[in-house]
Design an enzyme around this catalytic site. Structure first.
Site, PDB file in Angstrom:
ATOM      1  N   ASP A 160       0.807  -1.217   0.000  1.00 31.37           N
ATOM      2  CA  ASP A 160       0.000   0.000   0.000  1.00 31.37           C
ATOM      3  C   ASP A 160       0.845   1.274   0.000  1.00 31.37           C
ATOM      4  O   ASP A 160       0.629   2.178   0.815  1.00 31.37           O
ATOM      5  CB  ASP A 160      -0.920   0.037   1.237  1.00 31.37           C
ATOM      6  CG  ASP A 160      -1.632  -1.291   1.474  1.00 31.37           C
ATOM      7  OD1 ASP A 160      -2.071  -1.888   0.481  1.00 31.37           O
ATOM      8  OD2 ASP A 160      -1.735  -1.722   2.627  1.00 31.37           O
ATOM      9  N   GLU A 216     -11.297   0.523  -2.634  1.00 29.97           N
ATOM     10  CA  GLU A 216     -10.558   1.012  -1.456  1.00 29.97           C
ATOM     11  C   GLU A 216      -9.303   1.765  -1.892  1.00 29.97           C
ATOM     12  O   GLU A 216      -9.067   1.971  -3.078  1.00 29.97           O
ATOM     13  CB  GLU A 216     -10.170  -0.174  -0.562  1.00 29.97           C
ATOM     14  CG  GLU A 216      -9.285  -1.181  -1.278  1.00 29.97           C
ATOM     15  CD  GLU A 216      -9.061  -2.467  -0.498  1.00 29.97           C
ATOM     16  OE1 GLU A 216      -9.528  -2.571   0.644  1.00 29.97           O
ATOM     17  OE2 GLU A 216      -8.403  -3.371  -1.041  1.00 29.97           O
TER      18      GLU A 216
END
Ligand SMILES: *[C@@H]1O[C@H](CO)[C@@H](O)[C@H](O)[C@H]1NC(C)=O
Ligand SMILES: *[C@@H]1O[C@H](CO)[C@@H](O)[C@H](O)[C@H]1NC(C)=O
Ligand SMILES: *[C@@H]1O[C@H](CO)[C@@H](O)[C@H](O)[C@H]1NC(C)=O
Ligand SMILES: *[C@@H]1O[C@H](CO)[C@@H](O)[C@H](O)[C@H]1NC(C)=O
Ligand SMILES: *[C@@H]1O[C@H](CO)[C@@H](O)[C@H](O)[C@H]1NC(C)=O
Length: 571
Positions: free
Chosen positions: A40, A200
């Site tokens: 991420d 997301e």
């Protein structure tokens, strides 16, 4: 600061040598640029230096900040979450092995750097945490967090031209966020993505009068992707790009899979770049001990148009890269550096060595005899079932310290001086992902005071039988070198030798890397390091006396990166 991390007296020689090489432009570069478990990624560029932060779940210190001037050489310059007092008591009560610090976003605004993140698995559920600093290069300058109460994961941070500050999260939802109080406005559902599960990892960018909303979709496994929408107002309505996804390797036989969850930024020349996560597994998604790693791609984003992202591969076009430049401030090391720490000359623990949760005070110390590790009652395995809260929570501490496995092929060895006083006392090396999957080679005192090498592993599959081999009588007066070697991409070989006599090396066992591969869509990756435990003896928080382990000559050598199904790039 608990551990007295600080300037090392003695740097590994590799970084210094690299300074001497002339700057050169590279035609191509190798992914991942942040090898090893780095999921991420979120990145910015400020005054010619690029900064990235990645997810770390319950590892501590957490939320590493890497800096680079050339997009290839990334130096660890601080950890955003670096002291227990920033979130008192939270870490020890987190049982979930993949809870903790989820996807962060880093942004710069008006003299300050911000990292916004969420911590999952507190006794009260999810908390949002917003950290600030004016100096990214210093752990101590990172603020205590402003706490907020989000309903969804993966917060973004975006300043609009009118000064309003927005947080987008999973969903995709948008809220205004008060940066001082953490107060959130009503939630607005601004986009649902293009139909993939888990819309997301949102990031909002304003460009040429458009608000672009870039997200990850499809889950962090084989269907992972990046999609985008845009609107004339930050609150929408957002219209999806007709050619989504703009980045994915889904449905391909590429070596780099699960490509998604990224961030975009520009260099000083205006070229666009991005980092996102990927796993090096090929379409089988079978063996991935390093988990989700961070890869770099270039992009074209013309005025008024949608961004075009370069597909992620092991070898990437590099003609627009900034010139090679390792002259980055801060302490380091660079993420691809080898380790070579005697622990007899250093005065503190290198900053890239991390723990599973906040360690107990004093459990790790650099002493004249080397890195001293005080054993924990917990071994590397957490107990499931009735005792889950106690054993997996880490309240009793886990005396483990390690670094990321950053290369497909590597060798890690360390010298151990250990004189256990009680049966069950053990110290050794480990390939550790979570308390539920790890491979340990320990020196353990068994009954009748016998010393043995014990190789045992925990994991979902491919777990070998425990191996016990007596330590030869004439080895026991000297330190013993313990070694983990990934001589192939799929197996670890664990061995032991008397220090200075590698001819006498005994291979204790070979274990499949599947043990620490976590299965599809798993969040974390492997660390290699050392541990000490009394395997549950003692009472309350403490082991019986004795059993401290001293580690010296800690060496990690990266040998090669696998960049396609059949190509290795040697360092
Ligand atoms: C997202 O999906 C929900 C449920 O189908 C729908 O009510 C909502 O309007 C959608 N949101 C957007 C922004 O399209
Ligand atoms: C990436 O860079 C290469 C070489 O510099 C270029 O040919 C390619 O078009 C770029 N890709 C994108 C998506 O801009
Ligand atoms: C580590 O550094 C020492 C000297 O500081 C050197 O003698 C040794 O060869 C190095 N080891 C490795 C594995 O590079
Ligand atoms: C231990 O003894 C064996 C055989 O007796 C010998 O081969 C070996 O070199 C010895 N090792 C050490 C560390 O002295
Ligand atoms: C130590 O490890 C073993 C096997 O991995 C496990 O069964 C045992 O419960 C552990 N003991 C403690 C105290 O954690």
């Amino acid at each position: 600061m608990l551990l007295g991390r600080g300037l090392l007296l003695c740097f590994a020689s590799f970084g210094l040598l690299a300074h001497a090489r002339p700057s050169q432009r590279q035609d191509s570069y190798i992914n991942p640029v942040l090898p090893g478990w780095h999921s991420d990624p979120s990145c910015i560029q400020k005054d010619g230096t690029f900064f990235c932060v990645t997810s770390t779940f319950i590892a501590f210190p957490g939320l590493p900040v890497y800096a680079s001037k050339d997009l290839i050489n990334w130096k660890l310059i601080s950890h955003v979450w670096n002291r227990e007092s920033q979130l008192p008591g939270i870490s020890w009560k987190t049982a979930g092995q993949q809870d903790g610090m989820f996807a962060p976003t880093i942004r710069y605004h008006d003299g300050k750097f911000y990292v916004i993140c969420e911590y999952l698995g507190t006794t009260g559920g999810i908390i949002g945490v917003l950290f600030k600093t004016e100096d990214l290069f210093d752990d101590a300058k990172w603020s205590d967090p402003v706490i907020f109460r989000p309903n969804h994961i993966d917060p973004d941070l975006f300043w609009d031209d009118d000064g309003k500050v927005y947080m987008a999260t999973h969903g995709v939802t948008l809220q205004e966020l008060d940066l001082d109080t953490g107060e959130l406005s009503e939630e607005l559902n601004i986009w649902n993505g293009t139909g993939g599960v888990w819309p997301e990892g949102p990031h909002i960018y304003k460009k040429d009068g458009w608000y672009y909303l870039m997200i990850a979709e499809g889950g962090t496994g084989p269907d992972h992707s990046i999609t985008i929408a845009r609107a004339r107002s930050v609150t929408g309505p957002y219209a999806a790009y007709e050619n989504n996804p703009i980045l994915t390797n889904r449905g391909t036989d590429e070596w780099f899979q699960t490509v998604g969850h990224g961030d975009l930024f520009q260099d000083t020349k205006g070229n666009w770049w991005g980092l996102c996560l990927a796993t090096r597994t090929g379409p089988s998604l079978g063996i991935s001990p390093m988990g989700r790693e961070a890869v770099l791609f270039n992009a074209t984003w013309n005025k008024g148009e949608w961004p075009v992202l370069q597909p992620v591969r092991g070898r990437m076009p590099g003609s627009k890269l900034p010139l090679e430049n390792r002259n980055v401030g801060g302490r380091g090391p660079f993420v691809s550096d080898d380790d070579n720490y005697s622990f007899e000359q250093e005065t503190s623990i290198p900053s890239h060595l991390i723990h599973h949760r906040v360690p107990r005070d004093g459990a790790f110390a650099v002493t004249k005899q080397g890195l001293e590790v005080t054993p924990s009652r917990n071994n590397m395995t957490g107990k499931l079932g009735a005792e889950l809260d106690i054993e997996l929570s880490g309240q009793r501490g886990l005396s483990f310290i390690g670094r990321r496995q950053t290369h497909t092929l590597f060798k890690f060895h360390v010298d151990l001086a250990f004189s256990p006083q009680e049966d069950g006392q053990e110290a050794g090396v480990t390939v550790f992902r979570t308390q539920l999957d790890h491979i340990d080679l320990g020196v353990v005192r068994l009954s009748q005071s016998q010393l043995a090498f014990r190789l045992r592993a925990e994991g979902p599959s491919s777990v070998p039988e425990t191996t016990i081999v007596p330590v030869p009588e004439n080895w026991t007066n000297e330190p013993i070198q313990l070694q983990v070697e990934a001589a192939s991409a799929t197996h670890y070989e664990l061995s032991a030798a008397p220090v200075g006599n590698s001819e006498a090396r005994m291979i204790i066992g070979t274990v499949s890397a599947k043990v620490v591969s976590g299965g599809q869509g798993s969040f974390v990756g492997s660390l290699v390091g050392v541990f000490a435990t009394c395997n549950g003896a003692g009472s309350e928080l403490d082991c019986p006396g004795g059993g401290k382990a001293y580690f010296t000559n800690w060496a990690y050598n990266g040998i090669a990166q696998q960049i396609t199904a059949d190509e290795f790039s040697y360092t």
